[in-house]
Design an enzyme around this catalytic site. Sequence first.
Site, short mmCIF file in Angstrom:
data_model
loop_
_atom_site.label_atom_id
_atom_site.label_comp_id
_atom_site.label_asym_id
_atom_site.label_seq_id
_atom_site.Cartn_x
_atom_site.Cartn_y
_atom_site.Cartn_z
CB THR A 118 -0.91 0.01 1.25
OG1 THR A 118 -1.67 -1.20 1.25
CG2 THR A 118 -1.85 1.19 1.23
CD GLU A 174 6.00 14.29 8.94
OE1 GLU A 174 5.32 13.92 9.91
OE2 GLU A 174 6.68 15.33 8.95
CE LYS A 224 0.88 5.07 13.47
NZ LYS A 224 -0.56 4.87 13.14
CB ILE A 226 -0.84 14.55 10.57
CG1 ILE A 226 -2.31 14.15 10.54
CG2 ILE A 226 -0.69 15.86 11.33
CD1 ILE A 226 -2.91 13.86 11.91
#
Lengths: 430, 430
Positions: A12, A127, A203, A134
Amino acid sequence: MKIKIGLLGLGTVGTGVYKLITSRGGHIRESTGVYPEIKKILVKNLNKPRKVKVEGLLTQNAEEILKDKEIKIVIEAIGGISPAYEYVKEALSSGKHVITANKELMAKHGEDLNETAKKNGVFLKCEASVGGAIPILHQIDRLKITDEIDFVGGIVNGTTNYILTQMSTKGKSYEEALKEAQQLGYAEANPDYDVKGFDSLYKLIILMRKVFNVNVPVNSIRRSGIDGIAREDLDYITEWGYKLKLFAWGKKIENGVFAGVEPVLVEESNILSRVNDVNNAVILKGDSFGEYVFVGKGAGELPTGDAVVADLIDILLNYNIKDNDAAKLLPVRQGSFTDTFYIRLKMHKGDILNLQKILNFFKREEALILESSYENDTFAAVIKLKTNIDVFVEKLNDKKIGELKAIFKVLQEDIDELQLKEFEDLVGVI
Amino acid sequence: MKIKIGLLGLGTVGTGVYKLITSRGGHIRESTGVYPEIKKILVKNLNKPRKVKVEGLLTQNAEEILKDKEIKIVIEAIGGISPAYEYVKEALSSGKHVITANKELMAKHGEDLNETAKKNGVFLKCEASVGGAIPILHQIDRLKITDEIDFVGGIVNGTTNYILTQMSTKGKSYEEALKEAQQLGYAEANPDYDVKGFDSLYKLIILMRKVFNVNVPVNSIRRSGIDGIAREDLDYITEWGYKLKLFAWGKKIENGVFAGVEPVLVEESNILSRVNDVNNAVILKGDSFGEYVFVGKGAGELPTGDAVVADLIDILLNYNIKDNDAAKLLPVRQGSFTDTFYIRLKMHKGDILNLQKILNFFKREEALILESSYENDTFAAVIKLKTNIDVFVEKLNDKKIGELKAIFKVLQEDIDELQLKEFEDLVGVI
């Protein structure tokens, strides 16, 4: 000028990256002066049908990318630890910039890999590993210069947010909502990575490393997922005007951090109550800017691809905010950011005196009842404590005041006001 | 390495900038390699007491800054058009980078000043002019490379948002809320700039220039403020579960833009309904990232100072995303992004047939009534139209169906679904 890129993985994320780099190559050149070209793509299966035209680019041999001196940038979109770790390490060591979307890798080996990147004078950027589209890490780099940021938190996993949204707005059971998320491709066949809070935890670790300059071992943070959330808890929570959100948070104090990943109740007035479905939200608190909330899509082919390309642009522009504070290893303290809790107790069947027993206990412990319900031998309530939640729960057990079935924190609107208390708390799905 | 800065103005913004640059100078050097030093500050009054230590730095003569070859960066924090325009123009022409927080200047003369900056090979940056502390312009520069952004909008004025929040949550009148905003320093003695929507309009023009590469003349956009908002409209709006927000928005179509500044009704489920007090929110929609919402403080000494210093950091790092599409002058089309409206009609006193007359008219016009109230000769409703709002209002007047006292749009959750209709609409405070 052209720059050659090696892409590891064409799932993906890889497909999104490929689409964006090929379709926006011209834009990237106009904006940065450099034209990015994907030279080779590592895949497991050469013959699998692909959504993008990649004739002549595919290889099953990573060395064809890692040993290619022409390739200056490697984009890692494989996921998992091995062989991603070895590939990234080798790429950095041979002087290639690396962009990765791999949160588990960065959470567990980020310190080591950052060190390798620094030693070799190359960029390591991630990122896309946090908050999907975001652009939060890039922003934090800038904000840190002018601000002491002492809080980072938010909803950072789209899958669990989708499940919780479906449960609270459509009355679905956990199992139904999970199944739907799987059918829509939001959740994997084995959903543990998302629903048990690992994804959020990884995260959070990446965010805290960036924001606080701290390295935190993965297993030092209390993690509580949404698996096993009972339909009846959602019913009470919804009826009393709250939303349930999987919240990852870290608060820096002088010699450590408080941190956690856990489902929390969010009031209707809180902006997080409006962050629904697969959306993510990241909150930052700094001493100059005050408070930011960034909301955007948490996942998806193009959103994630966008975040990868944003890193690519930073590299092409040589955008390099130096971080001279080496990340320190700091202890994680267990604690709570609130004195308000949701609890559910199963009472001993048929004991008519149960309710009075509970109310007496709460009164003695100076627990203020904000909401409550007693039916079918179940007592559920939102309570505000004066004492430590651990001590409270211990006494509840000691006195045999029913069986504790669920306990969640209630997120306070103003986290600056949090009373962070150091203790081993028991909050979570029981 | 050191770089010398000239600061024009030492009001709220100037003081914030001065504080941040002096207190975080070391951080800025560590992160960028360059130490910023404020060499001179232009003020009107040398003897006014100051909140910061600026001995020996003050001057009343702009030429001492503009003609100083050592000064490489000028920060303009005066506000207004003249002499700010002349100073900025001169600074750019003499090869100095300029950072400004001046929205009116950038809205009215941005095209010309950008041209001057380009010609002289210097930066002209204005992050602080839009959205206060929200780092939106920097972000748009990056996002434009990978995305076609076709919508920008949001709550971009803190003063009006504070007034509307107070009116809807505390039951205050417009006058009371305004007075309170003035006492708190959120609104000027002459509040027109904020409450009539000029501030939002200027910011919208800057946002649209950045996002769409279009230049839009200030007077071509429909602007409707919050002055004259009636307490009774807020009562109906609140009762029916909406919030009223001053919304600035622009939507790009092939050969033009739709745009407006106007109070709109926002549903409780919309994230904008949770952006309260002086907070701002900016929404972007792109074809890769989907939708972003950035929320942060709209004003204040340090938040605005933060945005100025963010520009400074970009300049020091020579962060330069080139924008090769010259901004085009595109026509602004008048239109609506919704088919759902709030209206209030004053009926002819005592006419018992009034309500039936209204309902018949609405039925004939196929206007679906979602909410309604009829009391004291006042009819208020939220209606969903099949026809053009202008035609509808024209007929309402023709048929003498009461006197139209207020009409506001209702913001749809998914703006991608908007049916943008080209017409001269009448929405606003009547």
